[in-house]
Design a protein around this motif. Sequence first.
Motif, PDB file in Angstrom:
ATOM      1  N   GLY A 187       0.803  -1.217   0.000  1.00 59.04           N
ATOM      2  CA  GLY A 187       0.000   0.000   0.000  1.00 59.04           C
ATOM      3  C   GLY A 187       0.833   1.263   0.000  1.00 59.04           C
ATOM      4  N   ARG A 188       2.003   1.187   0.620  1.00 57.59           N
ATOM      5  CA  ARG A 188       2.855   2.371   0.699  1.00 57.59           C
ATOM      6  C   ARG A 188       3.478   2.756  -0.642  1.00 57.59           C
ATOM      7  NH1 ARG A 188       6.057   0.271   5.905  1.00 57.59           N
ATOM      8  NH2 ARG A 188       5.230  -1.672   5.042  1.00 57.59           N
ATOM      9  N   GLN A 189       3.273   1.927  -1.657  1.00 54.08           N
ATOM     10  CA  GLN A 189       3.698   2.341  -2.996  1.00 54.08           C
ATOM     11  C   GLN A 189       2.895   3.533  -3.504  1.00 54.08           C
ATOM     12  OE1 GLN A 189       3.172  -1.441  -4.925  1.00 54.08           O
ATOM     13  NE2 GLN A 189       5.292  -2.083  -4.578  1.00 54.08           N
ATOM     14  N   ILE A 190       1.800   3.844  -2.818  1.00 56.84           N
ATOM     15  CA  ILE A 190       1.029   5.036  -3.179  1.00 56.84           C
ATOM     16  C   ILE A 190       1.865   6.298  -2.983  1.00 56.84           C
ATOM     17  CG2 ILE A 190      -0.043   5.493  -0.928  1.00 56.84           C
ATOM     18  CD1 ILE A 190      -1.754   5.688  -4.401  1.00 56.84           C
ATOM     19  N   TYR A 191       2.862   6.261  -2.082  1.00 55.60           N
ATOM     20  CA  TYR A 191       3.747   7.411  -1.921  1.00 55.60           C
ATOM     21  C   TYR A 191       4.377   7.810  -3.259  1.00 55.60           C
ATOM     22  CZ  TYR A 191       3.914   6.001   3.098  1.00 55.60           C
ATOM     23  OH  TYR A 191       3.616   5.652   4.394  1.00 55.60           O
ATOM     24  N   LEU A 192       4.745   6.817  -4.057  1.00 61.63           N
ATOM     25  CA  LEU A 192       5.354   7.081  -5.360  1.00 61.63           C
ATOM     26  C   LEU A 192       4.292   7.325  -6.421  1.00 61.63           C
ATOM     27  CD1 LEU A 192       7.816   7.213  -7.236  1.00 61.63           C
ATOM     28  CD2 LEU A 192       7.659   4.726  -7.482  1.00 61.63           C
ATOM     29  N   LEU A 193       3.297   6.459  -6.484  1.00 61.76           N
ATOM     30  CA  LEU A 193       2.273   6.590  -7.513  1.00 61.76           C
ATOM     31  C   LEU A 193       1.588   7.951  -7.449  1.00 61.76           C
ATOM     32  CD1 LEU A 193       0.626   5.356  -9.808  1.00 61.76           C
ATOM     33  CD2 LEU A 193      -0.843   4.284  -8.074  1.00 61.76           C
ATOM     34  N   ALA A 194       1.350   8.448  -6.236  1.00 62.01           N
ATOM     35  CA  ALA A 194       0.663   9.731  -6.076  1.00 62.01           C
ATOM     36  C   ALA A 194       1.470  10.894  -6.635  1.00 62.01           C
ATOM     37  CB  ALA A 194       0.352   9.980  -4.603  1.00 62.01           C
ATOM     38  N   ALA A 195       2.782  10.752  -6.706  1.00 54.91           N
ATOM     39  CA  ALA A 195       3.616  11.809  -7.267  1.00 54.91           C
ATOM     40  C   ALA A 195       3.534  11.848  -8.790  1.00 54.91           C
ATOM     41  CB  ALA A 195       5.072  11.635  -6.828  1.00 54.91           C
ATOM     42  N   PHE A 196       2.990  10.799  -9.392  1.00 51.57           N
ATOM     43  CA  PHE A 196       2.796  10.746 -10.840  1.00 51.57           C
ATOM     44  C   PHE A 196       1.346  11.054 -11.207  1.00 51.57           C
ATOM     45  CE2 PHE A 196       6.791   8.539 -10.531  1.00 51.57           C
ATOM     46  CZ  PHE A 196       7.433   8.824 -11.728  1.00 51.57           C
ATOM     47  N   ASP A 197       0.413  10.333 -10.587  1.00 51.76           N
ATOM     48  CA  ASP A 197      -1.011  10.557 -10.849  1.00 51.76           C
ATOM     49  C   ASP A 197      -1.571  11.499  -9.795  1.00 51.76           C
ATOM     50  OD1 ASP A 197      -0.915   8.913 -13.039  1.00 51.76           O
ATOM     51  OD2 ASP A 197      -1.862   7.190 -12.061  1.00 51.76           O
ATOM     52  N   THR A 198      -1.023  12.687  -9.740  1.00 49.37           N
ATOM     53  CA  THR A 198      -1.332  13.615  -8.648  1.00 49.37           C
ATOM     54  C   THR A 198      -2.793  14.025  -8.627  1.00 49.37           C
ATOM     55  OG1 THR A 198       0.927  14.433  -8.852  1.00 49.37           O
ATOM     56  CG2 THR A 198      -0.579  15.741  -7.527  1.00 49.37           C
ATOM     57  N   GLU A 199      -3.386  14.219  -9.787  1.00 44.72           N
ATOM     58  CA  GLU A 199      -4.777  14.664  -9.839  1.00 44.72           C
ATOM     59  C   GLU A 199      -5.736  13.572  -9.389  1.00 44.72           C
ATOM     60  OE1 GLU A 199      -5.759  17.768 -10.447  1.00 44.72           O
ATOM     61  OE2 GLU A 199      -3.602  18.224 -10.510  1.00 44.72           O
ATOM     62  N   SER A 200      -5.360  12.325  -9.618  1.00 40.83           N
ATOM     63  CA  SER A 200      -6.245  11.200  -9.282  1.00 40.83           C
ATOM     64  C   SER A 200      -5.386   9.989  -8.931  1.00 40.83           C
ATOM     65  CB  SER A 200      -7.169  10.894 -10.468  1.00 40.83           C
ATOM     66  OG  SER A 200      -8.099   9.892 -10.135  1.00 40.83           O
ATOM     67  N   PRO A 201      -4.808   9.973  -7.726  1.00 42.02           N
ATOM     68  CA  PRO A 201      -3.783   8.975  -7.403  1.00 42.02           C
ATOM     69  C   PRO A 201      -4.263   7.533  -7.368  1.00 42.02           C
ATOM     70  CG  PRO A 201      -4.395  10.237  -5.453  1.00 42.02           C
ATOM     71  CD  PRO A 201      -5.037  10.921  -6.618  1.00 42.02           C
ATOM     72  N   PHE A 202      -5.574   7.319  -7.254  1.00 46.64           N
ATOM     73  CA  PHE A 202      -6.084   5.939  -7.179  1.00 46.64           C
ATOM     74  C   PHE A 202      -6.808   5.518  -8.459  1.00 46.64           C
ATOM     75  CE2 PHE A 202      -5.590   7.365  -2.831  1.00 46.64           C
ATOM     76  CZ  PHE A 202      -4.965   6.296  -2.235  1.00 46.64           C
ATOM     77  N   SER A 203      -6.708   6.324  -9.500  1.00 42.79           N
ATOM     78  CA  SER A 203      -7.472   6.038 -10.715  1.00 42.79           C
ATOM     79  C   SER A 203      -7.052   4.734 -11.374  1.00 42.79           C
ATOM     80  CB  SER A 203      -7.332   7.195 -11.710  1.00 42.79           C
ATOM     81  OG  SER A 203      -5.967   7.392 -12.068  1.00 42.79           O
ATOM     82  N   ARG A 204      -5.786   4.317 -11.190  1.00 46.88           N
ATOM     83  CA  ARG A 204      -5.318   3.065 -11.794  1.00 46.88           C
ATOM     84  C   ARG A 204      -5.306   1.899 -10.800  1.00 46.88           C
ATOM     85  NH1 ARG A 204      -1.428   5.051 -16.372  1.00 46.88           N
ATOM     86  NH2 ARG A 204      -1.103   7.226 -15.787  1.00 46.88           N
ATOM     87  N   VAL A 205      -5.528   2.180  -9.524  1.00 46.70           N
ATOM     88  CA  VAL A 205      -5.376   1.149  -8.497  1.00 46.70           C
ATOM     89  C   VAL A 205      -6.645   0.312  -8.402  1.00 46.70           C
ATOM     90  CG1 VAL A 205      -4.862   0.684  -6.076  1.00 46.70           C
ATOM     91  CG2 VAL A 205      -3.795   2.648  -7.207  1.00 46.70           C
ATOM     92  N   VAL A 206      -6.519  -0.980  -8.693  1.00 51.28           N
ATOM     93  CA  VAL A 206      -7.681  -1.877  -8.603  1.00 51.28           C
ATOM     94  C   VAL A 206      -7.601  -2.787  -7.385  1.00 51.28           C
ATOM     95  CG1 VAL A 206      -8.117  -1.823 -11.069  1.00 51.28           C
ATOM     96  CG2 VAL A 206      -6.583  -3.578 -10.141  1.00 51.28           C
ATOM     97  N   GLY A 207      -6.477  -2.749  -6.688  1.00 52.50           N
ATOM     98  CA  GLY A 207      -6.301  -3.521  -5.465  1.00 52.50           C
ATOM     99  C   GLY A 207      -4.954  -3.186  -4.868  1.00 52.50           C
ATOM    100  N   TRP A 208      -4.826  -3.409  -3.550  1.00 50.96           N
ATOM    101  CA  TRP A 208      -3.556  -3.101  -2.904  1.00 50.96           C
ATOM    102  C   TRP A 208      -3.395  -3.915  -1.631  1.00 50.96           C
ATOM    103  CZ3 TRP A 208      -3.656   2.545  -0.515  1.00 50.96           C
ATOM    104  CH2 TRP A 208      -4.848   2.743   0.185  1.00 50.96           C
ATOM    105  N   ARG A 209      -2.149  -4.038  -1.228  1.00 48.73           N
ATOM    106  CA  ARG A 209      -1.876  -4.725   0.029  1.00 48.73           C
ATOM    107  C   ARG A 209      -2.449  -3.893   1.179  1.00 48.73           C
ATOM    108  NH1 ARG A 209       3.986  -5.993   2.840  1.00 48.73           N
ATOM    109  NH2 ARG A 209       3.145  -7.116   4.630  1.00 48.73           N
ATOM    110  N   ASP A 210      -2.780  -4.567   2.265  1.00 46.41           N
ATOM    111  CA  ASP A 210      -3.504  -3.936   3.374  1.00 46.41           C
ATOM    112  C   ASP A 210      -2.599  -3.276   4.411  1.00 46.41           C
ATOM    113  OD1 ASP A 210      -2.334  -6.188   4.430  1.00 46.41           O
ATOM    114  OD2 ASP A 210      -4.184  -7.099   5.166  1.00 46.41           O
ATOM    115  N   ASP A 211      -1.377  -2.877   4.041  1.00 48.36           N
ATOM    116  CA  ASP A 211      -0.419  -2.404   5.040  1.00 48.36           C
ATOM    117  C   ASP A 211      -0.526  -0.924   5.383  1.00 48.36           C
ATOM    118  OD1 ASP A 211       0.800  -2.481   2.224  1.00 48.36           O
ATOM    119  OD2 ASP A 211       2.057  -1.011   3.224  1.00 48.36           O
TER     120      ASP A 211
END
Length: 376
Positions: free
Chosen positions: A50-74
């Motif tokens: 889940g903490r990979q969102i730290y990086l993904l959010a810096a790329f998809d800043t306007e919509s950081p979860f738009s590509r995320v269809v599932g994630w680890r529960d950490d």
Amino acid sequence: MPSLLKKSGLLVCGLLLACQVLAAPFTVEDVSGRQVEIKSEVKRIILGEGRQIYLLAAFDTESPFSRVVGWRDDLPKADFDSYQNYEKKYPQIKKLPTFGGAKDGTFNVEQALTLKPDLVLMNLESKAATDEGKLIEKLTRLGIPVVFIDFREKPFENAEKSIRIMGQLLGKPERAEEILAFRREQIGIVTDRLKDYQGTRPSVMLDRAGGYTDECCMSFGDENFGRMVEVAGGRNIAKGLIPGTFGTLNPEEIISANPDVVIVTGANWKNYNTANGWVGVGPGADLKVAEQRLTALMARPAFRTLPVATNGNAHAIWHQFYDSPYNFVAIQAIAKWLHPDLFSDLDPDATFRTFHERFLPLDYQPGYWLTLPASN
């Protein structure tokens, strides 16, 4: 110059890093050295942590979860404060399917298949477990590519690679170069001033997740926070005692080293089953409570007889700098603690605030570190 073109070519970068995105399929070299074919545009991602969102959010800043269809529960366990901030702004994340970790063997391949991901992103630390469980082979047979990134095991070797890999995967290479340029500039502020420094380099004890258990003390060898200390102009006392990235020092070793500075890493771990003595620094942290916790940790047998316990050189810092692309902020904070005169004008809070404003979807909230006031 980055070497980014693989097989059919994802990316061509010229001398001035003017980059052109090329269409799928393309091949990416991940941080484990694997050549991974990406057969289609990456629109659906499973985050192996889940903490990979730290990086993904810096790329998809306007919509950081738009590509995320599932994630680890950490994330709600390892960094509850950040999770709450993301959940408040993006309440849909409460409905995202969650996975166990590949490292502990609880990643569900059948569940992953139902989500039809274009990519599963994994952390390098889980590579041995995924190999043993043949997870990559299983997912590959199903047409699901697996790519490894790393900010934890060898971040000084793999952080830049990982940021570029994300730029490749998302078709945003220019964004990757912007993030890298900011990161290099901020680390350079520290390393440039220390280049000709001939003064004392304070000895530092890193208390990894102090108070997470009743035992003392987990620490870092010559990587991760251990290397951050060295880059920031200090001497990590565990460098010669812990051979790998992570390890343990006993109280006698700490007392014998008599460190000039102690740095405790902490976060809000209320959703973990812990000893509950951790220092809850992080975004929007209650620093009064954090200071009380840090005071209690300095009263443990490993520290209470040492000058550092009471002379104003005991600090706490957000643990998740160890597993994120933001470690340049920690380097600045540590440098300011170790060499306050040399870095009197440096403001790590301002650095992190600027990074949020330029790259991240959340407003900046201070609270990522604190210093225990001198009591003697």
